[in-house]
Write an enzyme that holds these catalytic residues in place. Sequence first.
Site, mmCIF file in Angstrom:
data_model
loop_
_atom_site.group_PDB
_atom_site.id
_atom_site.type_symbol
_atom_site.label_atom_id
_atom_site.label_comp_id
_atom_site.label_asym_id
_atom_site.label_seq_id
_atom_site.Cartn_x
_atom_site.Cartn_y
_atom_site.Cartn_z
ATOM 1 N N ASP A 1 0.912 -1.196 0.045
ATOM 2 C CA ASP A 1 0.339 0.006 -0.034
ATOM 3 C C ASP A 1 0.762 1.120 -0.022
ATOM 4 O O ASP A 1 2.263 1.034 0.219
ATOM 5 C CB ASP A 1 -0.942 -0.178 1.168
ATOM 6 C CG ASP A 1 -2.086 1.032 1.264
ATOM 7 O OD1 ASP A 1 -2.574 1.628 0.409
ATOM 8 O OD2 ASP A 1 -2.140 1.828 2.397
ATOM 9 N N ASP B 1 -0.288 5.047 1.105
ATOM 10 C CA ASP B 1 -0.465 6.139 2.103
ATOM 11 C C ASP B 1 -0.503 5.477 3.453
ATOM 12 O O ASP B 1 -1.239 4.279 3.448
ATOM 13 C CB ASP B 1 -1.788 6.735 1.707
ATOM 14 C CG ASP B 1 -1.523 7.808 0.607
ATOM 15 O OD1 ASP B 1 -0.782 8.923 0.776
ATOM 16 O OD2 ASP B 1 -2.222 7.755 -0.374
#
Length: 313
Positions: free
Chosen positions: A26, A28
Site C-alpha cells: 500500500d 499512504d
Amino acid sequence: MGESTSVTNGFSQSRMDQKINVYIWDMDETLILLKSLLNGTYAEAFNGLKNIQEGVEIGKMWEKHILALCDDHFFYEQIENYNKPSLDALSQYDDGRNLSDYDFNQDGFGPPYDDSNNRKLAYRHRFIAHRYKQGLHSFLNQEMIKDLDELYDMTDKYTDRWLSSARIFLEECSAGHKKTSLVAADGINESSASKYQHINLLVTSGSLIPSLVKCLLFRLNSMITDENVYSSWEVGKLHCFQQIKVRFNHPNVRFCVIGDGWEECEAAQAMRWPLVKIDMRPGGSHRFPGLTFRTLGFYFSVVYGSSDAEDEE
C-alpha cells in the site's frame, strides 16, 4: 497475460527454479505518510510529543506539489476522469506512433469513450511511463529539485526517518534492479545462482496519476517500476490482487501484502496471502523504522509453510 510472458519475461527458464517473493505494498500510511500528516492522526499518536500543526503544514506542502506536477507534467486535468488500474491497461490500443512531435493539446481527446480516444489515452500513458522512468530531474529545474529535497528531509526528520527507512527497505528488496519487473535478490548478480527474487508492487487506493507522482516525489520510482504501480480506485484491491495473481502465476511465486487499511486486509484474506498490517503508532515493529525481512519471512512461513522463509536476510 500468459505465464510464459509475465513471469519469465527477460529471464531464462532456469531462473524460474528460484523462489520469487512478490511484495504488494500500500502507499499512504505505509510507504509514505501524507493523509495522517494532513489530518493530524500521526502526531496525535505521540501524545503531545509532536507538533500537530507542523505536520499539517508539511502535508499541505506535499499536497501542493503533487497537484502541481499532476496538472503541469502528467496531463491530469485531461485524464482525471479516465482513471485506469495501470499504465498498460490500454496498451492494446497503442499503435506505437512516434510521440516526439505529437501535440497532446490539439488531438481532440475527450468523450465519447471510443477506440479513437482509447488510443489517445494510451499515448498519454506511454508518455507518462517514459517520464516516470526518466525521473524528476528530466523535467524539473534545479531550484525545484532543491525545494523538494528540503521538504523530503524536513518530513523525514518530523516522522523519525519513516520515509528514508521505507526506502532503504525497498532498496533491499530491489537490489540488482533492472528494467524488467523481476529482480535478483539481495544484490546477487543476475548471472549468479541466487535463492530468491524479490519484486515490489504498489496497489494504492488513490487514482493512478497522483500515485505515480507520489512515487516520484517520495523517491520510490527506482524501486517500483511504472508497470508495477496499480490503482484500485475504480476496481477495488481484490480485483488488482487477482490480476497480479494471474500475471505472476507460477508455483514458485509467493505473495505478501503490506499495508494499513481494511481493504487490503479483506483482499489478502480472500486471496489467502499473508498480510503485514502497518501501524504508525510509536513502539511497534510493523512500522518504519522497524519492519525487517525477518518479520516478513515469518509471515511467509506461516502461510506457505516454508521452513527456509526466515533465511531471506
